[in-house]
Design an enzyme around this catalytic site. Structure first.
Site, PDB file in Angstrom:
ATOM      1  N   LYS A 140      32.796  39.759  47.920  1.00 34.51           N
ATOM      2  CA  LYS A 140      32.279  41.040  47.412  1.00 34.51           C
ATOM      3  C   LYS A 140      32.564  41.191  45.919  1.00 34.51           C
ATOM      4  O   LYS A 140      31.726  41.721  45.179  1.00 34.51           O
ATOM      5  CB  LYS A 140      32.910  42.217  48.187  1.00 34.51           C
ATOM      6  N   LYS A 174      34.747  51.294  39.473  1.00 31.98           N
ATOM      7  CA  LYS A 174      35.909  51.031  40.329  1.00 31.98           C
ATOM      8  C   LYS A 174      35.911  49.581  40.791  1.00 31.98           C
ATOM      9  O   LYS A 174      36.931  48.880  40.709  1.00 31.98           O
ATOM     10  CB  LYS A 174      35.854  51.957  41.562  1.00 31.98           C
TER      11      LYS A 174
END
Lengths: 289, 289, 289, 289
Positions: D166, D234
């Site tokens: 990811k 983030k």
């Protein structure tokens, strides 16, 4: 003279603690690895068996530890020293410094953050530059002790302010090393004689302490450590983390952080941070034998 | 005293030519825009009607022009001065400097490249730093004239060497301005008082001439030009082009070149190069009202 | 069928010219190195002795040359072909393309810039993508010839527009190769199996033609060239120069240009541009035995 | 059919949990803000009063939470579900994922990390791509549940592997958005028509899912969020932190992280991540009225 607990007797901490002893203070020292504590005792300090033992009855507690988690881990012990003044001289994240100061307020311990620049030599000579964050009264209370350790002691703002200025210091230093490395490599690749080139560069707007102190070592590939790549890599992590918290994009600092990470990944972690030049030279296909 | 032709009487060239007049030299000046030539005549120089007119009979030809194409364009005229010494003090591409020196050899004109640092004030005061490339004998021949214009005159290598060191100078200066801009913006965003912070930064390894001279202006957003963004942008084009030719990747310099390009694109081209801080502040969402 | 002059019979130009012969056009070919011209004659083309010879009487002139100076150098010859349509399919600076178009207007030669993507295989198969700049009528006049060479022919704007889109193409391709190189190196350093990782990455927003076509070669270090590092390095010089002219800072493109320069400096100039992964791996201290 | 606890009923989690209900599973849902839990009950799920309540008796626990600290905070509760299979589908740091898996082993809870790509639409449609890390047997046990939520489910490695892939996904996506933003801004500044330019770029090696899906929105400044700048910011923090841990310098990713930080600092945090183009346009001095 004050009763001082000094926790963290490493390359920087030990000579600093010794300087406090020589200045007439009563200093109880502690380090996780017992050999360091013993070395301190040999130089006139009092050996403590634990951090909690060291801080018992201390008016001033000084910590000089590697990283934020180390300071967080010792806080429970230090905060038992009700009424004391805690001077944390480690280089840690500004957010951690602010959190520790907050906990100090609740526990009745005044906290100032006072990271240093000047390296091992400055620690030995008592000529460190010290950037101090905290309440004005607490910083004044710390000053007599700090005056023993450094020659430039500047109150830069509230809690965390010292660490914030230290991040600014570390980004400028790393970046300037990177720029000088790029400049020297560009000159070298074009057959320019580096010594007169550095001389003329030093005299103008390109002049810097890094150019004066580090360019000769970069030219000669003499990377005897004054401040190690590994430590600067750690500090650049703090810089970028703090910039994220503050919402400040830093394109140059982020790039030099990758170069410092490369220096470490390529096995130069124990060399002086001026070994960043090896990364630039390798990018340029030099030194590939 | 020498018979000198001085071509390019701009912000830098005019005070330099005047200093040569005051030192007793016989100086014929020429500038494309005739007003500048007249201004030179008012200060004791001889006004020439053309470059070719200026160089006729000159022992020394000095050129101080904006960019590489300007020097290339004037070369046909200068190279008619058979036997002369051509000192090109413009900041141009090292490859152009080497090509011009080559043409000089064919035409019987000795050529040295001698770009400067020190800005307009240094030109007025005769305190420039001058980085000189060329054959040792030619550099020695140029020295009496250069001694009038600057205080640091360093022979750094063969033809083009002066320009190469100038690229190193310009990359370090731009990069250091960028680093100081990042540091000040990071400090400002976290509420640190900038004046004591700069004081403590200056004293250690982060210290630099840029920090001393430019940080106050950056703090106060006073961008009265000493060296303009547009010129530094031009010079960074030379830096990166020269690095391409030399096969040297420059990650930090390439990044700061984008920031300087942004300063220009955002309309700050006529401000001092320390206005780079406006780009960093804007990235951080500051000053947006 | 048209009478065509084709100048530049290299890796790309030769199969393109041959395709035009096969489509029934009458093609006179010329290349500076005579061996290439002879090779073209062997495949059915007419060998010309010089560029001027080739363009004599041509209705259409096509050039497929390495760089901007090559196109500038050939312009005098091509512009003798009064009334012809000049389709320059080289990848050159947009400013050069605009300057050449301007000269064409004065000389009575219509000019379109029509750089291509698709590589050697696309040239052989006649499946190139062609981005065309110029006046609408001239682009329409060029279309029958371009339809032989490619499958996607798009008119993107006035003179220089094709080259501008080509710069956009080259920056995206180089950057995407760089990103995939960073991603694969990050995965590899953490022991992730690259094949399933690439599979899942391809299916989402991270998917790209570069990931599909280049990731397997990057994994296996098979850098058989489809487009060489040296050429992409040249093209990134055009990208950044054009961005300077246009006043557009490009932080990512400038960074990837340094990485491509490093690939070249490290001796990988003749490998496929996907060899950029070797630079990232070396930064990470991998492959150092 | 399985007894499932689903913790985290936000934009992604709620439609995922509803899909599991519709597939016939018995799903107890919990969210810190009670409104979300109630919304889930309205769509056929069972409302739990607490995380601990939700996991009681569950065979499978799924978490879909904002960040690493949220997953760490919930771990005490989830790990009471002795014998259960914990599928953490949040995007968090690989180190946290590994630490949680370690704690699971000690507590008798099997853990797989299974972050997703595909956005809110993919969550609603059950067409997510899911990258799974963990022991092969645990991944197989999770597959029937994951098959309800996504169409591409790939086992990429041991614990933490899913999160590592990811990070690779997020760096490629952010970087490609940045490259397309640079390309479009360069084209726009030179007056090229963006629609045909994107068409021709898409057909070649520059083609990507980002170019197809995001370029039209970038052209029209339509930043209706599919994935918000704040979230990508983030995630880039996780990418760079993970690269630090792994010792992999990432020059391009570090640069695009600064650009994303700028997008956020400039007030675009709630816009789609394609709003990165606003930062590039502002660097270029566009859109300043």
């Amino acid at each position: 003279m004050a009763s001082i607990a000094f926790i963290g007797l490493g390359t920087m901490g030990l000579p600093m603690a010794v300087n406090l002893v020589r200045a007439g203070h009563d200093v109880a020292g502690f380090n996780r690895s017992p050999g360091k504590t013993a070395a301190f005792a040999e130089q006139g300090g009092t050996a403590a068996d634990s951090a909690r033992d060291a801080v018992r009855g201390a008016e001033v507690v000084i910590t000089m530890l590697p990283d934020s988690p180390d300071v967080e881990a010792i806080a429970d012990d230090v905060l038992t020293a009700d009424g004391a003044l805690w001077i944390d001289m480690s280089t840690i994240a500004p957010t951690t410094a602010r959190a520790v100061a907050e906990r100090g307020r609740a526990a009745g311990v005044r906290v100032v953050d006072a990271p240093v620049s000047g390296g091992e030599q400055g620690a030995i000579d008592g000529t460190l530059s010290i950037m101090v964050g905290g309440a004005a009264a607490d910083v004044e209370a710390a000053r007599p002790v700090l005056d023993v350790l450094g020659t430039t002691i500047v109150h830069v703002g509230p809690a965390g302010g010292g660490q914030t200025v230290k991040t600014a210091n570390q980004l400028i230093v790393a970046g300037t090393i990177g720029l000088v490395a790029e400049a020297l490599t560009l000159l070298r690749a074009q057959g320019v004689d580096l010594e007169p080139a550095v001389e003329v560069l030093s005299g103008g707007l390109a002049g810097s302490t890094v150019l004066n102190r580090k360019a000769p070592a970069m030219r000669n590939h003499d990377f005897t450590p004054s401040f190690r790549v590994d430590l600067h890599h750690k500090d650049l992590g703090i810089v970028l983390g703090s910039a994220r918290d503050a919402g400040v994009p830093l394109p140059l600092s982020a790039t030099v952080a990758q170069l410092m990470a490369a220096a470490r990944a390529q096995g130069h972690g124990d060399l002086d941070h001026s070994a960043l030049v090896l990364v630039i030279e390798q990018l340029a296909g030099l030194n590939q034998d």
